[in-house]
Design a protein around this motif. Structure first.
Motif, PDB file in Angstrom:
ATOM      1  N   LEU A 168       0.837  -1.206   0.000  1.00  0.00           N
ATOM      2  CA  LEU A 168       0.000   0.000   0.000  1.00  0.00           C
ATOM      3  C   LEU A 168       0.877   1.263   0.000  1.00  0.00           C
ATOM      4  O   LEU A 168       0.624   2.211  -0.764  1.00  0.00           O
ATOM      5  N   ILE A 169       1.911   1.258   0.825  1.00  0.00           N
ATOM      6  CA  ILE A 169       2.810   2.417   0.891  1.00  0.00           C
ATOM      7  C   ILE A 169       3.571   2.587  -0.411  1.00  0.00           C
ATOM      8  O   ILE A 169       3.795   3.712  -0.875  1.00  0.00           O
ATOM      9  N   VAL A 170       3.974   1.474  -1.035  1.00  0.00           N
ATOM     10  CA  VAL A 170       4.683   1.554  -2.321  1.00  0.00           C
ATOM     11  C   VAL A 170       3.821   2.274  -3.348  1.00  0.00           C
ATOM     12  O   VAL A 170       4.274   3.184  -4.048  1.00  0.00           O
ATOM     13  N   GLY A 171       2.560   1.864  -3.472  1.00  0.00           N
ATOM     14  CA  GLY A 171       1.680   2.501  -4.450  1.00  0.00           C
ATOM     15  C   GLY A 171       1.475   3.974  -4.175  1.00  0.00           C
ATOM     16  O   GLY A 171       1.548   4.804  -5.085  1.00  0.00           O
ATOM     17  N   LEU A 172       1.243   4.321  -2.914  1.00  0.00           N
ATOM     18  CA  LEU A 172       1.046   5.723  -2.555  1.00  0.00           C
ATOM     19  C   LEU A 172       2.321   6.535  -2.751  1.00  0.00           C
ATOM     20  O   LEU A 172       2.268   7.690  -3.187  1.00  0.00           O
ATOM     21  N   SER A 173       3.470   5.938  -2.433  1.00  0.00           N
ATOM     22  CA  SER A 173       4.729   6.681  -2.540  1.00  0.00           C
ATOM     23  C   SER A 173       5.051   7.041  -3.984  1.00  0.00           C
ATOM     24  O   SER A 173       5.648   8.083  -4.253  1.00  0.00           O
ATOM     25  N   LYS A 174       4.654   6.196  -4.910  1.00  0.00           N
ATOM     26  CA  LYS A 174       5.008   6.427  -6.305  1.00  0.00           C
ATOM     27  C   LYS A 174       4.130   7.484  -6.970  1.00  0.00           C
ATOM     28  O   LYS A 174       4.567   8.138  -7.926  1.00  0.00           O
ATOM     29  N   THR A 175       2.907   7.672  -6.498  1.00  0.00           N
ATOM     30  CA  THR A 175       2.008   8.613  -7.170  1.00  0.00           C
ATOM     31  C   THR A 175       1.567   9.780  -6.305  1.00  0.00           C
ATOM     32  O   THR A 175       0.860  10.666  -6.788  1.00  0.00           O
ATOM     33  N   ALA A 176       1.985   9.794  -5.020  1.00  0.00           N
ATOM     34  CA  ALA A 176       1.529  10.902  -4.171  1.00  0.00           C
ATOM     35  C   ALA A 176       2.511  11.298  -3.082  1.00  0.00           C
ATOM     36  O   ALA A 176       2.698  12.486  -2.815  1.00  0.00           O
ATOM     37  N   ILE A 211       4.614   6.458 -14.032  1.00  0.00           N
ATOM     38  CA  ILE A 211       4.942   6.950 -15.381  1.00  0.00           C
ATOM     39  C   ILE A 211       3.668   7.094 -16.210  1.00  0.00           C
ATOM     40  O   ILE A 211       3.520   8.047 -16.992  1.00  0.00           O
ATOM     41  N   ARG A 212       2.750   6.159 -16.053  1.00  0.00           N
ATOM     42  CA  ARG A 212       1.477   6.265 -16.773  1.00  0.00           C
ATOM     43  C   ARG A 212       0.745   7.549 -16.385  1.00  0.00           C
ATOM     44  O   ARG A 212       0.105   8.197 -17.215  1.00  0.00           O
ATOM     45  N   ALA A 213       0.861   7.933 -15.115  1.00  0.00           N
ATOM     46  CA  ALA A 213       0.150   9.117 -14.637  1.00  0.00           C
ATOM     47  C   ALA A 213       0.892  10.413 -14.947  1.00  0.00           C
ATOM     48  O   ALA A 213       0.266  11.442 -15.223  1.00  0.00           O
ATOM     49  N   TYR A 214       2.252  10.374 -14.916  1.00  0.00           N
ATOM     50  CA  TYR A 214       3.033  11.611 -15.011  1.00  0.00           C
ATOM     51  C   TYR A 214       4.096  11.532 -16.110  1.00  0.00           C
ATOM     52  O   TYR A 214       5.149  12.152 -16.014  1.00  0.00           O
ATOM     53  N   ARG A 215       3.808  10.782 -17.176  1.00  0.00           N
ATOM     54  CA  ARG A 215       4.821  10.525 -18.203  1.00  0.00           C
ATOM     55  C   ARG A 215       5.292  11.792 -18.908  1.00  0.00           C
ATOM     56  O   ARG A 215       6.394  11.817 -19.462  1.00  0.00           O
ATOM     57  N   HIS A 216       4.489  12.846 -18.913  1.00  0.00           N
ATOM     58  CA  HIS A 216       4.871  14.077 -19.610  1.00  0.00           C
ATOM     59  C   HIS A 216       5.464  15.132 -18.671  1.00  0.00           C
ATOM     60  O   HIS A 216       5.720  16.259 -19.104  1.00  0.00           O
ATOM     61  N   ASP A 217       5.682  14.763 -17.416  1.00  0.00           N
ATOM     62  CA  ASP A 217       6.069  15.768 -16.423  1.00  0.00           C
ATOM     63  C   ASP A 217       7.515  15.652 -15.941  1.00  0.00           C
ATOM     64  O   ASP A 217       7.918  16.386 -15.047  1.00  0.00           O
ATOM     65  N   ALA A 218       8.289  14.734 -16.498  1.00  0.00           N
ATOM     66  CA  ALA A 218       9.668  14.549 -16.035  1.00  0.00           C
ATOM     67  C   ALA A 218      10.558  15.705 -16.473  1.00  0.00           C
ATOM     68  O   ALA A 218      10.358  16.294 -17.539  1.00  0.00           O
ATOM     69  N   ASP A 219      11.549  16.023 -15.672  1.00  0.00           N
ATOM     70  CA  ASP A 219      12.554  17.025 -16.010  1.00  0.00           C
ATOM     71  C   ASP A 219      13.786  16.291 -16.535  1.00  0.00           C
ATOM     72  O   ASP A 219      14.639  15.832 -15.768  1.00  0.00           O
ATOM     73  N   TRP A 220      13.889  16.179 -17.855  1.00  0.00           N
ATOM     74  CA  TRP A 220      14.945  15.358 -18.461  1.00  0.00           C
ATOM     75  C   TRP A 220      16.350  15.926 -18.286  1.00  0.00           C
ATOM     76  O   TRP A 220      17.302  15.153 -18.129  1.00  0.00           O
ATOM     77  N   PRO A 221      16.555  17.246 -18.298  1.00  0.00           N
ATOM     78  CA  PRO A 221      17.913  17.746 -18.010  1.00  0.00           C
ATOM     79  C   PRO A 221      18.419  17.288 -16.644  1.00  0.00           C
ATOM     80  O   PRO A 221      19.600  16.937 -16.491  1.00  0.00           O
ATOM     81  N   ARG A 272       5.834  17.681 -11.557  1.00  0.00           N
ATOM     82  CA  ARG A 272       7.208  17.576 -12.058  1.00  0.00           C
ATOM     83  C   ARG A 272       8.045  16.696 -11.123  1.00  0.00           C
ATOM     84  O   ARG A 272       8.857  15.886 -11.572  1.00  0.00           O
ATOM     85  N   PHE A 273       7.830  16.855  -9.832  1.00  0.00           N
ATOM     86  CA  PHE A 273       8.520  16.049  -8.829  1.00  0.00           C
ATOM     87  C   PHE A 273       8.220  14.556  -9.038  1.00  0.00           C
ATOM     88  O   PHE A 273       9.130  13.719  -9.111  1.00  0.00           O
ATOM     89  N   LEU A 274       6.936  14.221  -9.132  1.00  0.00           N
ATOM     90  CA  LEU A 274       6.541  12.825  -9.234  1.00  0.00           C
ATOM     91  C   LEU A 274       6.926  12.214 -10.583  1.00  0.00           C
ATOM     92  O   LEU A 274       7.327  11.049 -10.650  1.00  0.00           O
ATOM     93  N   GLY A 275       6.822  12.986 -11.658  1.00  0.00           N
ATOM     94  CA  GLY A 275       7.201  12.480 -12.969  1.00  0.00           C
ATOM     95  C   GLY A 275       8.687  12.205 -13.076  1.00  0.00           C
ATOM     96  O   GLY A 275       9.120  11.181 -13.619  1.00  0.00           O
ATOM     97  N   THR A 276       9.510  13.110 -12.545  1.00  0.00           N
ATOM     98  CA  THR A 276      10.955  12.922 -12.575  1.00  0.00           C
ATOM     99  C   THR A 276      11.354  11.732 -11.711  1.00  0.00           C
ATOM    100  O   THR A 276      12.204  10.920 -12.102  1.00  0.00           O
ATOM    101  N   SER A 277      10.727  11.601 -10.546  1.00  0.00           N
ATOM    102  CA  SER A 277      11.002  10.462  -9.656  1.00  0.00           C
ATOM    103  C   SER A 277      10.637   9.144 -10.330  1.00  0.00           C
ATOM    104  O   SER A 277      11.374   8.149 -10.217  1.00  0.00           O
ATOM    105  N   ALA A 278       9.502   9.122 -11.032  1.00  0.00           N
ATOM    106  CA  ALA A 278       9.037   7.884 -11.660  1.00  0.00           C
ATOM    107  C   ALA A 278      10.041   7.367 -12.684  1.00  0.00           C
ATOM    108  O   ALA A 278      10.433   6.191 -12.670  1.00  0.00           O
ATOM    109  N   TRP A 279      10.482   8.241 -13.594  1.00  0.00           N
ATOM    110  CA  TRP A 279      11.436   7.812 -14.610  1.00  0.00           C
ATOM    111  C   TRP A 279      12.786   7.450 -14.009  1.00  0.00           C
ATOM    112  O   TRP A 279      13.432   6.492 -14.431  1.00  0.00           O
ATOM    113  N   PHE A 280      13.203   8.206 -13.006  1.00  0.00           N
ATOM    114  CA  PHE A 280      14.493   7.930 -12.363  1.00  0.00           C
ATOM    115  C   PHE A 280      14.500   6.525 -11.764  1.00  0.00           C
ATOM    116  O   PHE A 280      15.410   5.727 -12.020  1.00  0.00           O
TER     117      PHE A 280
END
Length: 244
Positions: free
Chosen positions: A17-25, A62-72, A167-175
């Motif tokens: 439960l914590i894993v799921g919440l940590s990844k998206t919130a 990534i499905r939720a925030y795929r367009h929000d990552a900070d690639w630099p 932006r925080f969550l999207g960058t974390s997801a891809w990382f």
């Protein structure tokens, strides 16, 4: 064979439960899941079981925030992360578990204090690249290799970059998806991920998926004034847990 008591299953459900919440919130709270899994399973099996669940959470994020990552930011972190992984692998051969946990815990507390001071003194946000990227990236690689504790490290760096919630969550997801994919073959080769841990994962994946969906709805309602202190709080809790 791995056998779990009813209490063990309850701990693993809470960890999922914590894993799921940590990844998206609630990034940074993954350290709590690590502690729960380690209480329910032997050390190696808890690491392998959690690794697969974390990857499922990464995919949902990534499905939720795929367009929000900070690639630099991600590109600048890649080389020091790899270096940190290598240093962590060497350090694991010469230091015992207690020493590793204490070193990481102290570093996290110092970094949290630095982040609070930066905000209180209105210092400029950390740029992508430069010494901040090298320091945080290297430490993230080191801590994920030695203690699965990189979440608080990257959380502090992304806070220092001034990212908004998405932006925080999207960058974390891809990382973390990239890092965990890199770790997966090593975990399989070491026997950490095996058929027994995968059976447990199959039971817990629906919990991760449900929590990730709920977390996405929660994230849309969290303001920066609440989000940032929560990240710092989870960082301090993770650091104290490592020191304890």
């Amino acid at each position: 064979m791995i056998t779990l008591s009813s209490t063990g299953w309850l701990l693993m459900v809470l960890a999922a439960l914590i894993v799921g919440l940590s990844k998206t919130a609630l990034p940074g709270s993954t350290a709590l899941a690590v502690g729960l899994a380690a209480s329910a399973l032997p050390a190696k099996e808890s690491t392998g079981t959690l690794l697969v669940l974390l990857m499922v959470g990464d995919l949902m994020a990534i499905r939720a925030y795929r367009h929000d990552a900070d690639w630099p930011t991600l590109r600048s972190m890649a080389p020091p992360v790899v270096a940190g992984l290598l240093v962590g692998a060497v350090y694991m051969r010469v230091a015992d578990d207690l020493a590793m946990r204490r070193v990481i815990g102290v570093i996290l507390l110092l970094m949290a204090a630095l982040n609070v001071w930066q905000r209180a003194s209105r210092r400029p946000m950390a740029p992508a690249g430069g010494w901040a990227s090298v320091g945080y990236g290297g430490l993230a690689g080191f801590t994920t290799m030695t203690a699965n504790a990189a979440g608080p490290v990257t959380s502090l760096y992304f806070l220092s970059r001034g990212f908004d919630v998405r932006r925080f969550l999207g960058t974390s997801a891809w990382f973390y998806l990239c890092v965990n994919i890199t770790k997966l073959p090593l975990a399989i080769g070491a026997g950490v991920v095996n058929p027994q841990t995968l059976v447990i994962d199959l039971v817990l994946v629906p919990v991760v998926l449900l929590a990730a969906v709920l977390g996405r709805r929660l994230a849309s309602r969290i303001s920066r004034k609440v989000f940032d202190p929560l990240v710092l709080l989870f960082t301090v809790v993770a650091a104290l847990n490592l020191l304890w």
